[in-house]
Design a protein around this motif. Structure first.
Motif, PDB file in Angstrom:
ATOM      1  N   CYS A 176      47.821  32.404  55.498  1.00  0.00           N
ATOM      2  CA  CYS A 176      48.819  33.440  55.781  1.00  0.00           C
ATOM      3  C   CYS A 176      49.049  34.005  57.300  1.00  0.00           C
ATOM      4  CB  CYS A 176      48.349  34.642  54.918  1.00  0.00           C
ATOM      5  SG  CYS A 176      48.690  34.446  53.095  1.00  0.00           S
ATOM      6  N   PHE A 177      47.729  34.082  57.998  1.00  0.00           N
ATOM      7  CA  PHE A 177      47.827  34.486  59.308  1.00  0.00           C
ATOM      8  C   PHE A 177      48.485  33.332  60.401  1.00  0.00           C
ATOM      9  CE2 PHE A 177      46.216  34.882  63.549  1.00  0.00           C
ATOM     10  CZ  PHE A 177      46.389  36.531  63.648  1.00  0.00           C
ATOM     11  N   HIS A 178      48.364  32.156  60.236  1.00  0.00           N
ATOM     12  CA  HIS A 178      48.899  31.141  60.938  1.00  0.00           C
ATOM     13  C   HIS A 178      50.283  30.591  60.027  1.00  0.00           C
ATOM     14  CE1 HIS A 178      46.032  31.471  63.798  1.00  0.00           C
ATOM     15  NE2 HIS A 178      44.976  30.944  63.054  1.00  0.00           N
ATOM     16  N   ASN A 179      50.800  30.926  59.060  1.00  0.00           N
ATOM     17  CA  ASN A 179      51.770  30.698  58.302  1.00  0.00           C
ATOM     18  C   ASN A 179      51.896  29.158  57.855  1.00  0.00           C
ATOM     19  OD1 ASN A 179      54.397  30.601  56.674  1.00  0.00           O
ATOM     20  ND2 ASN A 179      55.425  30.441  58.725  1.00  0.00           N
ATOM     21  N   ASP A 210      58.271  29.452  52.140  1.00  0.00           N
ATOM     22  CA  ASP A 210      58.374  29.739  50.950  1.00  0.00           C
ATOM     23  C   ASP A 210      57.664  28.761  49.931  1.00  0.00           C
ATOM     24  OD1 ASP A 210      59.485  32.220  51.045  1.00  0.00           O
ATOM     25  OD2 ASP A 210      61.530  31.452  51.469  1.00  0.00           O
ATOM     26  N   GLY A 211      57.028  29.075  48.980  1.00  0.00           N
ATOM     27  CA  GLY A 211      56.452  27.905  48.028  1.00  0.00           C
ATOM     28  C   GLY A 211      55.449  27.159  48.765  1.00  0.00           C
ATOM     29  N   LYS A 216      50.506  29.053  46.823  1.00  0.00           N
ATOM     30  CA  LYS A 216      49.715  28.423  45.672  1.00  0.00           C
ATOM     31  C   LYS A 216      48.460  28.972  45.527  1.00  0.00           C
ATOM     32  CE  LYS A 216      47.632  23.792  44.994  1.00  0.00           C
ATOM     33  NZ  LYS A 216      47.325  22.385  45.396  1.00  0.00           N
ATOM     34  N   LEU A 217      47.749  29.272  46.595  1.00  0.00           N
ATOM     35  CA  LEU A 217      46.445  29.863  46.751  1.00  0.00           C
ATOM     36  C   LEU A 217      46.442  31.075  46.065  1.00  0.00           C
ATOM     37  CD1 LEU A 217      45.221  28.959  50.289  1.00  0.00           C
ATOM     38  CD2 LEU A 217      44.045  27.960  48.177  1.00  0.00           C
ATOM     39  N   TYR A 218      47.407  32.049  46.509  1.00  0.00           N
ATOM     40  CA  TYR A 218      47.436  33.312  45.657  1.00  0.00           C
ATOM     41  C   TYR A 218      47.572  33.154  44.280  1.00  0.00           C
ATOM     42  CZ  TYR A 218      49.680  37.808  44.209  1.00  0.00           C
ATOM     43  OH  TYR A 218      50.186  39.077  43.927  1.00  0.00           O
ATOM     44  N   SER A 219      48.509  32.198  43.736  1.00  0.00           N
ATOM     45  CA  SER A 219      48.567  32.221  42.383  1.00  0.00           C
ATOM     46  C   SER A 219      47.171  31.718  41.823  1.00  0.00           C
ATOM     47  CB  SER A 219      49.941  31.290  41.997  1.00  0.00           C
ATOM     48  OG  SER A 219      49.383  29.952  42.589  1.00  0.00           O
ATOM     49  N   GLU A 220      46.493  31.144  42.338  1.00  0.00           N
ATOM     50  CA  GLU A 220      45.119  30.560  41.782  1.00  0.00           C
ATOM     51  C   GLU A 220      44.131  31.488  41.748  1.00  0.00           C
ATOM     52  OE1 GLU A 220      43.986  26.926  44.082  1.00  0.00           O
ATOM     53  OE2 GLU A 220      45.530  25.829  43.338  1.00  0.00           O
ATOM     54  N   ILE A 221      44.466  32.567  42.478  1.00  0.00           N
ATOM     55  CA  ILE A 221      43.292  33.562  42.517  1.00  0.00           C
ATOM     56  C   ILE A 221      43.556  34.672  41.230  1.00  0.00           C
ATOM     57  CG2 ILE A 221      42.092  35.637  43.864  1.00  0.00           C
ATOM     58  CD1 ILE A 221      43.209  34.264  46.343  1.00  0.00           C
ATOM     59  N   SER A 231      46.594  40.020  51.793  1.00  0.00           N
ATOM     60  CA  SER A 231      46.891  38.729  52.672  1.00  0.00           C
ATOM     61  C   SER A 231      47.994  38.242  52.700  1.00  0.00           C
ATOM     62  CB  SER A 231      45.795  37.788  52.208  1.00  0.00           C
ATOM     63  OG  SER A 231      44.421  38.226  52.436  1.00  0.00           O
ATOM     64  N   LEU A 232      48.682  38.147  51.328  1.00  0.00           N
ATOM     65  CA  LEU A 232      50.177  37.621  51.492  1.00  0.00           C
ATOM     66  C   LEU A 232      51.043  38.505  51.820  1.00  0.00           C
ATOM     67  CD1 LEU A 232      51.282  35.088  50.168  1.00  0.00           C
ATOM     68  CD2 LEU A 232      51.622  36.244  48.144  1.00  0.00           C
TER      69      LEU A 232
END
Length: 652
Positions: A176-179, A210-211, A216-221, A231-232
């Motif tokens: 997220c920090f570096h996109n 986007d996407g 993806k990482l956010y959805s897995e947590i 973070s997001l």
């Protein structure tokens, strides 16, 4: 001396006896009581503290270039373009060395240093066949190696290796920090500055992917944690996916997820993208602050600067000013002290180009004068350039500019001047203000101090300096400034060339001034140098070209400086290329050339000038009169004169 050497050789017990036997009445002091030894607390030192202590004993050398340039006369940049090119070239060399280290890693496997320096060793190369585990991923994340961390994460996913939620959270923060874009390494300072300046000129817009992996990482947590939300939200806010960042913040509030202060700060910074009018933005900003208050979150400096940034986007000056005056006391009550970045926002809120004149900078300088600052916020480096811009363009106040400059050179505040671009803006405004408000002698002292190693004037600033010199009647500085213009590569600016010539032509030397005694000869050298440089530029198809006015002024200066032979060459160029040169020399330039021809007893050149005047529809009577009265013409010259102006003129 002899006695002291003998005393050192004697045993301590015999000192008093020896002294008494020699007739000297000395006795040893009584032994002091054993005082307790106090060992001071250890002071934590950084590896560079000793170097900084040594550096603090040496003042800045204004005659030397910046340390990032080679201290060699042929490698010292003398123009803004050269400064950037040389600095980028040096970093390019570092990149080349790094590439060689990575391509020929077998040559760099030895470790001479103890302890080993990781940067000198080739980096680990990960491929699809690499054997990796969670430890490898954790190490890459801690080192900030985004590309390799993503590759190792994908390898672990493909092999079905479990990854802990904590490690996924760490990777989410990095992505997220570096996109999910490989950042430029920190050691490439010039390249990062150059790219930042380019991005600043471009219109800001959404760059969030986007996407991508972050979502993806956010959805897995699972379950969602405050850290994953934070973070997001911060990543989306940083890369201007504003609507979704605000929606996530609202979702977290509905689910009673406790977010931190910095997450709210990131959303407050993008309020201007969420609402259109000043009233709507201010209302949303207050709503977010109230929500922070309900969650018992304490605002910090980032909150203050985010609020001021939001206020600075208000188009309505009165609303912006009222909001700023309302916010500052409240943050002060909460113990949040403003940084230089806060004062930067205050300046752009109060000192607007089309707004009323504000003296808020006076209060700011009274509050922070003599203080030493450290970097606390990214916008801290914008203060000095903006403050000097306000002093020049908003208030036109030299005394305030001097105070700003004094603050800049207090302690280590110069570290906050920003990158080379901001430093250039700062000194551009400073020099422009000084040249308009100080005497020429005082201004030239500052000019000598800053130019060229700290600041190189742009063509616009050089024109202002020339204008100030002309107004003050200090024409003797023009030849020197021309030398600087040659060094700074300003000789392709036609407006500057014409201005230099006009000053020298219109301001004749003062015979009572010793400083201007050599001005005619110097002016002739400037004119000849300019003529040769423009000729060379035309051959190279550069922008600058001759005009009639330019050549006329060059002709005048050569005549006044006693360079008659060169003047005839210039006039021959004028006569030969008159159909290609836009415009014509002035009549006064032709008159002075004819007068010089009379003094040099060259009627042929005078008649050429008369012929040129007739062909270009000048009033040639004055020229003909001077030729007729100044020469004893032979039959050939007389017939030429008659053919040009007619016999009736000569009969008068």
């Amino acid at each position: 001396m002899y006695l002291s050497r003998q005393l050192r050789l004697l045993p301590r017990a015999n000192i008093a006896c020896s002294l008494s036997s020699s007739g000297a009445h000395y006795t040893t002091a009584a032994p002091a009581e054993d005082a307790p030894i106090e060992i001071p607390n250890r002071i934590e030192r950084s590896p560079t503290d000793l170097l900084q202590a040594l550096a603090s004993t040496v003042a800045r050398d204004y005659t030397a270039p910046h340390y990032k340039y080679h201290d060699d006369p042929f490698l010292i940049p003398m123009s803004n373009a050269a400064k950037r090119t040389y600095a980028m070239s040096k970093e390019s060399g570092r990149k080349a060395a790094k590439w060689i280290k990575e391509e020929h890693r077998e040559l760099f496997m030895h470790q001479e240093a103890q302890p080993a320096i990781e940067k000198f060793a080739p980096s680990m190369v990960y491929t699809e066949d690499s054997v990796v585990d969670e430890t490898s991923l954790a190490q890459l994340i801690s080192q900030g190696e985004l590309k390799d961390a993503v590759l190792v994460y994908n390898l672990l996913e493909q092999k079905g290796n479990p990854i802990s939620p904590e490690l996924k959270q760490s990777l989410l923060e990095l992505v997220c920090f570096h996109n999910n874009q490989e950042p430029i390494p920190e050691e490439y300072i010039e390249e990062r500055w150059f790219l930042q300046n380019n991005k600043r000129r471009e219109r800001s817009g959404k760059t969030w992917k986007d996407g991508d992996l972050a979502e993806k990482l956010y959805s897995e947590i699972e379950p969602k944690t405050p850290q994953s939300y934070a973070s997001l939200i911060r990543g989306m806010a940083k890369y201007l996916q504003c609507e979704r960042a605000y929606a996530l913040l609202q979702e977290a509030g509905e689910k009673q997820v406790q977010l931190d202060t910095n997450t709210f700060n990131s959303v407050i910074e993008i309020v201007s993208f969420l609402k259109d009018t000043a009233e709507q933005r201010w209302q949303l900003c207050k709503d977010l602050l109230n929500e922070m208050s309900q969650q018992k979150l304490r605002p910090n400096l980032g909150t203050l600067n985010a609020v001021l940034q939001c206020i600075s986007t208000f188009g309505n000056f009165k609303v912006a000013r009222a909001a700023a005056l309302q916010a500052l006391p409240e943050f002060k009550q909460l113990g949040v002290n403003p940084s230089l970045g806060s004062y930067y926002y205050l300046l752009i809120i109060f000192c607007r180009e089309r707004g009323p004149v504000s003296h808020v900078i006076v209060d700011i300088l009274n509050d922070i004068s003599g203080k030493e600052f450290q970097i606390q916020h990214p916008k801290d480096t914008y203060f000095f350039a903006t403050a000097m811009d306000v002093c020049r363009n908003h208030l036109h106040d030299k005394s305030l500019a001097k105070k700003v400059d004094e603050l800049l050179h207090t302690g280590k505040n110069y570290d906050l001047v920003g990158d080379s671009f901001k430093e250039s803006i700062y000194y551009r405004n400073y020099l422009a203000l000084l040249c308009q408000t100080e005497s020429t002698e005082d201004f030239m002292l500052s000019y000598d101090l800053l130019v060229p190693n700290i600041y190189i004037p742009e063509p616009g600033i050089m024109e202002e300096i020339l204008r100030a010199i002309e107004i003050n009647g200090a024409v003797e500085y023009v030849p020197r400034l021309w030398s600087d213009m040659v060094v700074f590569d300003h000789t392709h600016r036609e407006s500057l060339l014409l201005y230099v010539l006009r000053i020298l032509v219109d301001n004749k030397p003062n015979p009572d001034s010793p400083a201007q005694a050599q001005l005619p000869e110097q002016g002739a050298k400037v004119a000849l140098d300019m003529f040769e440089r423009v000729e060379e530029a035309i051959k190279r198809l550069r922008k600058v070209s001759f005009t009639g006015q330019m050549l006329g002024d060059i002709l005048t200066l050569l005549v006044r400086g006693g360079s008659y032979e060169k003047a005839t060459e210039v006039f021959a160029h004028i006569d030969k290329n008159q159909h290609r040169i836009p415009g014509t020399p002035s009549l006064n330039a032709l008159i002075e050339f004819v007068d010089a021809s009379v003094q040099e007893k060259s009627p042929s050149q005078a008649l050429f000038a008369l012929q040129y005047a007739v062909e270009n529809n000048f009033d040639s009577r004055e020229l003909a009169k001077r030729i007729h009265e100044g020469f004893t013409l032979n039959e050939t010259h007389l017939s030429k004169l008659k053919s040009l102006v007619g016999e009736s003129f000569l009969d008068k």
